[in-house]
Structure formats: structure tokens, C-alpha cells
Design a protein around this motif. Structure first.
Motif, mmCIF file in Angstrom:
data_model
loop_
_atom_site.group_PDB
_atom_site.id
_atom_site.type_symbol
_atom_site.label_atom_id
_atom_site.label_comp_id
_atom_site.label_asym_id
_atom_site.label_seq_id
_atom_site.Cartn_x
_atom_site.Cartn_y
_atom_site.Cartn_z
ATOM 1 N N VAL A 298 0.843 -1.201 0.000
ATOM 2 C CA VAL A 298 0.000 0.000 0.000
ATOM 3 C C VAL A 298 0.876 1.248 0.000
ATOM 4 C CG1 VAL A 298 -1.652 1.357 1.364
ATOM 5 C CG2 VAL A 298 -2.007 -1.099 1.055
ATOM 6 N N VAL A 299 1.899 1.261 0.827
ATOM 7 C CA VAL A 299 2.817 2.407 0.865
ATOM 8 C C VAL A 299 3.484 2.572 -0.492
ATOM 9 C CG1 VAL A 299 4.976 3.283 1.865
ATOM 10 C CG2 VAL A 299 3.200 2.335 3.358
ATOM 11 N N GLN A 300 3.951 1.484 -1.089
ATOM 12 C CA GLN A 300 4.631 1.550 -2.385
ATOM 13 C C GLN A 300 3.715 2.080 -3.487
ATOM 14 O OE1 GLN A 300 7.685 1.352 -3.153
ATOM 15 N NE2 GLN A 300 8.683 0.088 -1.631
ATOM 16 N N SER A 301 2.451 1.680 -3.457
ATOM 17 C CA SER A 301 1.552 2.043 -4.552
ATOM 18 C C SER A 301 0.816 3.369 -4.334
ATOM 19 C CB SER A 301 0.532 0.931 -4.790
ATOM 20 O OG SER A 301 -0.341 0.822 -3.680
ATOM 21 N N ARG A 302 0.648 3.813 -3.104
ATOM 22 C CA ARG A 302 -0.208 4.962 -2.831
ATOM 23 C C ARG A 302 0.503 6.187 -2.269
ATOM 24 N NH1 ARG A 302 -4.937 3.756 -5.317
ATOM 25 N NH2 ARG A 302 -5.574 1.651 -4.792
ATOM 26 N N CYS A 303 1.735 6.052 -1.856
ATOM 27 C CA CYS A 303 2.398 7.157 -1.164
ATOM 28 C C CYS A 303 3.435 7.830 -2.052
ATOM 29 C CB CYS A 303 3.076 6.657 0.109
ATOM 30 S SG CYS A 303 1.895 6.064 1.326
ATOM 31 N N SER A 304 3.725 9.062 -1.700
ATOM 32 C CA SER A 304 4.757 9.808 -2.420
ATOM 33 C C SER A 304 6.119 9.173 -2.156
ATOM 34 C CB SER A 304 4.774 11.260 -1.938
ATOM 35 O OG SER A 304 5.227 11.317 -0.590
ATOM 36 N N ASP A 305 7.083 9.544 -2.980
ATOM 37 C CA ASP A 305 8.428 9.002 -2.796
ATOM 38 C C ASP A 305 8.977 9.350 -1.417
ATOM 39 O OD1 ASP A 305 8.460 7.819 -5.280
ATOM 40 O OD2 ASP A 305 9.463 9.508 -6.265
ATOM 41 N N GLN A 306 8.713 10.583 -0.960
ATOM 42 C CA GLN A 306 9.179 11.001 0.369
ATOM 43 C C GLN A 306 8.550 10.134 1.465
ATOM 44 O OE1 GLN A 306 11.558 13.049 1.216
ATOM 45 N NE2 GLN A 306 11.213 12.836 3.411
ATOM 46 N N ALA A 307 7.255 9.872 1.364
ATOM 47 C CA ALA A 307 6.572 9.035 2.362
ATOM 48 C C ALA A 307 7.135 7.609 2.331
ATOM 49 C CB ALA A 307 5.073 9.014 2.107
ATOM 50 N N LYS A 308 7.411 7.095 1.132
ATOM 51 C CA LYS A 308 7.993 5.755 1.019
ATOM 52 C C LYS A 308 9.314 5.674 1.778
ATOM 53 C CE LYS A 308 6.042 4.853 -3.515
ATOM 54 N NZ LYS A 308 6.333 4.717 -4.952
ATOM 55 N N VAL A 309 10.147 6.681 1.571
ATOM 56 C CA VAL A 309 11.447 6.704 2.237
ATOM 57 C C VAL A 309 11.263 6.755 3.751
ATOM 58 C CG1 VAL A 309 13.523 8.098 2.616
ATOM 59 C CG2 VAL A 309 12.687 7.698 0.295
ATOM 60 N N GLU A 310 10.365 7.623 4.216
ATOM 61 C CA GLU A 310 10.166 7.805 5.651
ATOM 62 C C GLU A 310 9.554 6.574 6.313
ATOM 63 O OE1 GLU A 310 7.985 11.370 6.378
ATOM 64 O OE2 GLU A 310 9.526 12.641 5.474
ATOM 65 N N VAL A 311 8.594 5.948 5.657
ATOM 66 C CA VAL A 311 7.885 4.819 6.271
ATOM 67 C C VAL A 311 8.671 3.523 6.174
ATOM 68 C CG1 VAL A 311 5.812 3.382 6.109
ATOM 69 C CG2 VAL A 311 5.626 5.866 5.941
#
Length: 175
Positions: free
Chosen positions: A49-62
Motif C-alpha cells: 500500500v505504501v509503495q503504490s499509494r504514497c509519495s516518494d518522500q513518504a515511502k522513504v520515511e515509512v
């Protein structure tokens, strides 16, 4: 003789109730207590879900391991601060050897930590805060009881505990 106690806790509001039992078990033997909180790992669905729905910055942070370690360190610091405040009159922190916050499958991690720390006994609640009225024995406690090679002291948790009003593990409002 009980020299080392592993207190496995979900750090929920009912955990304060267990602290009194852990302290009373430790005092006569001057046992050292390790408080363990296991955070379930990010599962494959959450990562997808994070990979498909979040921004690149959110992916890095999460998903970044260092972020998760930082989060676990933050939980550890907040837990120590709450215990050090000693709001409910226990001398728990004098017996506390360490606070360990780790990610992993809860039951398996509790067993591994008990072995690694050479604990003589594991203390934990019978269930999480989720629904103690309908759950006599939670899934994690049940699995720990099945896997443990040392005694497991299970504290029945109830919302009627006299220690609940202390708010020892109540969420902290961050300004």
C-alpha cells in the motif's frame, strides 16, 4: 531464585496493572526487570500500500529501516519517562534493568528475548487492551505459553484495576 524477569507489555492502559505484580515478584529476590515491547513488523500488504499509494518522500520515511529504529528509540524514551515519573507509587524503575523496544512477530520475539536475556520468568497480561471483556487469553499470550521453556506469569487484566486512573501508560499529548 528469580534473578531476571522479562516483562512483555503492549504498553497499553492495562499494562500499569501488571507493573504492581512484576514489582512484587521482583522485590524479594532483588530481580532485574527487562520491560519488552514488541512492535509487529510492517507486513507485505502495508508495504505494498505504501509503495503504490504514497509519495516518494513518504515511502522513504515509512519503509526506511533507520526511520523505524528512530521510532522504536522514541517509544523507548517515552516509556522510560513515564516510568520514571513513578505516578502510581511503585518502585519499578529501581528494579528496571532495561527497556527493549523491537520489531518482530510478538510471541516469537518474546521467547527469543527471554532466552537472550536469560530470563527466569516471563510476565505478561492475559490479553491486549483491545477487548479484555471477551478475550480470556489473547493469541500472543496463548502462543507464548505454548512455546516457553521457562515459567510464564499471566496477569488477568481488567478495566477495573485501581492503577488505571494513574495513566502510567496513557498516551502523551505532544504539543
Amino acid at each position: 531464585m528469580i534473578q531476571s524477569i522479562l516483562f512483555a507489555s503492549d504498553l497499553g492502559v492495562l499494562s500499569a496493572y501488571s507493573l504492581a505484580y512484576v514489582e512484587q515478584l521482583a522485590k524479594p529476590f532483588n530481580s532485574k526487570i527487562t520491560l519488552l515491547h514488541v512492535v509487529p513488523p510492517v507486513d507485505a500488504l502495508a508495504a505494498a500500500v505504501v509503495q503504490s499509494r504514497c509519495s516518494d518522500q513518504a515511502k522513504v520515511e515509512v519503509l526506511q529501516a533507520s526511520h523505524i529504529v528512530g521510532l522504536l528509540d522514541n517509544i523507548r524514551e517515552q516509556t522510560f519517562e513515564r516510568l520514571a515519573a513513578d505516578d502510581f507509587g511503585l518502585e519499578f524503575t529501581q528494579l528496571l534493568d532495561d527497556i527493549v523496544i523491537v520489531a518482530g512477530p510478538p510471541a516469537k520475539t518474546i521467547i527469543e528475548q527471554a532466552a537472550e536475556r536469560e530470563a527466569d520468568v516471563i510476565v505478561m497480561g492475559n490479553c491486549s487492551d483491545a477487548d479484555p471483556a471477551t478475550t480470556a487469553l489473547g493469541s500472543v499470550t496463548n502462543k507464548v505459553l505454548q512455546l516457553a521453556r521457562i515459567p510464564v506469569f499471566v496477569v488477568p487484566l481488567h478495566f477495573t484495576s485501581p492503577w488505571l486512573s494513574s495513566g502510567a501508560f496513557a498516551p502523551v499529548d505532544n504539543p
